[in-house]
Design an enzyme around this catalytic site. Structure first.
Site, PDB file in Angstrom:
ATOM      1  N   GLU A 120       0.362  -5.827   0.962  1.00 41.88           N
ATOM      2  CA  GLU A 120      -0.691  -4.920   1.222  1.00 41.88           C
ATOM      3  C   GLU A 120      -1.361  -5.490   2.527  1.00 41.88           C
ATOM      4  O   GLU A 120      -1.429  -6.715   2.749  1.00 41.88           O
ATOM      5  CB  GLU A 120      -1.627  -5.056   0.077  1.00 41.88           C
ATOM      6  N   HIS A 140      -5.124   0.365  -3.793  1.00 39.42           N
ATOM      7  CA  HIS A 140      -5.692  -0.801  -4.477  1.00 39.42           C
ATOM      8  C   HIS A 140      -7.066  -0.330  -5.087  1.00 39.42           C
ATOM      9  O   HIS A 140      -7.995  -0.874  -4.364  1.00 39.42           O
ATOM     10  CB  HIS A 140      -5.534  -1.926  -3.594  1.00 39.42           C
TER      11      HIS A 140
END
Length: 531
Positions: A263, A281
């Site tokens: 990420e 997220h």
């Protein structure tokens, strides 16, 4: 002087006010965390640092944080904090794991519904002016089996919500007891059974060596054809490449992911596959959750800086405010016992064995262990504290063992510390009297009753007449005032010890004079922090 806290990320005004209302000197600079050079320049001024995800607390930042005692992360993830470096520096790292539990659980349920009814694809198709009603055939949740991997706080909320949706719920969690499972209304199963029977699988575990790729190619092969997999916990729990292959083959009917192995996720094997729902997220991204974690971190940090209470720390045992009050004298005693043995021991330590007897055995022993180990380590590292000491002990290969027992003697409670080296074992015991003052009550198996002072002298000798006079005369002739004098012996004519509490440090020449008499087998000055 009031503790000083820097807030270097965006926290709510209400969180800032909590610090101020508690008497904390707070410096709110919400954009400072993005400027690592400026942060490095100013961090040495602060006792506490409150952050979100933008501030990166590196080893270099920590090296400059000479006064820092606590870092508070508003949220769960602390990937932006070098925890190992913080622990070695003696800085507590806290997070707020409960402030966004409901939000994260709700997101998992939302993602499960979205993938069950193909909502994102249907939405895009309809916005494009198409009317593909027959294309988007979904499945009901009612009556389906939900397999929950990880039945902790968030997983437990998901189980509860799934019951409301009339789903059958089974859970795999090595730490889930049958009694708790019955209370939650879930079927406790092993992982293989969950994989085999679940229509939907949702993950709610941290990423560890044990859980990494828990949904592997091998485990995907064990799942029911047509299963749908949801991950709103941590990237790396699912082998994304293996899942992509299973989605393409049709074995897995759909997937919904909020977290990814890397990420920010700008590419993934799961992207652009049909019936894969992805979000960036967003598990904790609600107004309520962001406010909750900000308020929570402000309260936690204030509690620690003002009362010593430790909540949701990742590198230190939690200690409530009530525990901190009750345990305060015992924590001091534990540190003094460790300091005595640490100053007496010159060779490498192999093991530290700690015995808790009576009332102290019901206290927070993990925290007391940290105090003992910190006391022992202070001789070689004066900056060590309850956070860094266990880390240093582990690095040195020191084994720490704890034993607790019901009251066995005249004291309502006591602590006994034994250190093991290649050459010998050395032990000391102490208690806390009703006046709240710690006392040494046994050294080398010899019973004593010694008040603890900043400057002390420990001697050993053969039990012969004249030792008291010799010690008193030598101290007096050299201007050393004795505040307290404690004696003990194993038996008549056997080994004897003396422990003197004096007003000032004992000059080296005085120690030499005592040694030169030939009457003492050991003459050792000691120092204790009794603040």
């Amino acid at each position: 002087m009031a503790p000083k806290v820097l807030i270097s990320d965006k926290l709510s005004d209400a969180a800032v006010q909590i610090f101020r209302d508690r008497g904390i000197d707070v410096d709110f600079q919400p954009d400072l965390g993005k400027d690592k050079d400026k942060l490095l320049e100013v961090i040495g001024q602060y006792d506490g640092l409150a952050i979100r995800s933008a501030t990166k607390v590196t080893e270099k930042i920590l090296a400059a944080a000479d006064n820092l005692k606590v870092i508070g992360r508003a949220g769960i993830g602390v990937d932006n904090v070098d925890r190992e470096a913080a622990s070695k520096k003696g800085v507590i790292v806290m997070n707020t794991p409960f402030g966004n539990m409901i939000t994260t659980a709700e997101h998992a349920i939302s993602m499960m519904m979205a993938v069950a009814r193909q909502i994102p694809e249907a939405n895009a198709s309809t916005h494009a002016g198409k009317w593909e009603k027959s294309r988007f055939m979904g499945v009901e949740l009612t009556g389906k089996t939900l397999g929950v991997i990880g039945a902790g706080n968030i997983g437990g909320i998901v189980c509860d919500r799934a019951h409301g949706l009339k789903m059958k719920v089974m859970a795999y969690d090595p730490y889930l007891g049958q009694e708790k499972a019955d209370k939650m209304g879930v079927q406790k199963v092993e992982l293989d059974e969950l994989l085999e029977k679940a229509d939907f699988i949702t993950l709610h575990v941290p990423l560890t060596d044990q859980t990494k790729n828990i949904i592997s190619a091998e485990n995907i092969a064990k799942t029911k054809p047509g299963v749908r997999i949801i991950n709103c916990a941590r990237g790396g729990l699912v082998d994304e490449e293996a899942l992509a292959q299973a989605l393409k083959s049709g074995h897995v009917a759909g997937a919904a992911f909020d977290v990814f192995a890397v990420e920010p996720a700008t590419e993934s094997p799961l992207f652009n596959l049909p019936n894969v729902v992805v979000t960036p997220h967003l598990g904790a991204a609600t107004t309520e959750a962001q406010e909750n974690v900000a308020l929570q971190v402000a309260e936690q940090m204030s509690d620690y800086l003002l009362t010593g209470a430790v909540t949701n720390a990742l590198n230190m045992p939690s200690v409530t405010a009530e525990e901190a009050k009750i345990m305060g004298p015992w924590v001091k005693l534990a540190g003094h016992l460790g300091a005595f043995i640490g100053q007496m021991t010159d060779e490498p330590i192999k093991a530290i064995n700690i015995l808790y007897d009576g009332e102290v055995s019901a206290m927070n022993l993990e925290a007391l262990n940290c105090a003992v180990v910190a006391g022992i380590m202070k001789k070689s590292n004066p900056d060590v504290n309850m956070v860094s000491a266990p880390v240093i002990a582990k690095e040195r290969g020191i084994k720490i063992s704890t034993t607790s027992q019901d009251q066995t003697g005249v004291f309502e409670g006591y602590i006994k510390v034994t250190v093991v080296t290649d050459k010998r074992e050395r032990s000391i015991a102490g208690t806390v009297f009703s006046d709240g003052k710690p006392r040494f009550i046994q050294i080398k198996g010899i019973n004593i009753d010694a008040e603890i002072g900043v400057h002390m002298l420990y001697t050993t000798n053969e039990d012969t007449p004249g030792i008291i006079g010799l010690l008193g005369q030598t101290m007096g002739e050299n201007g050393v005032n004795i505040a307290n004098f404690t004696l003990g012996r194993s038996d008549v004519g056997g080994e004897a010890i003396a422990l003197l509490y004096v007003d000032n440090p004992i000059p080296e020449n005085v120690l030499d004079k005592l040694t030169a008499t030939g009457k003492f087998t050991q003459v050792k000055p000691l120092a204790f922090d009794i603040s």
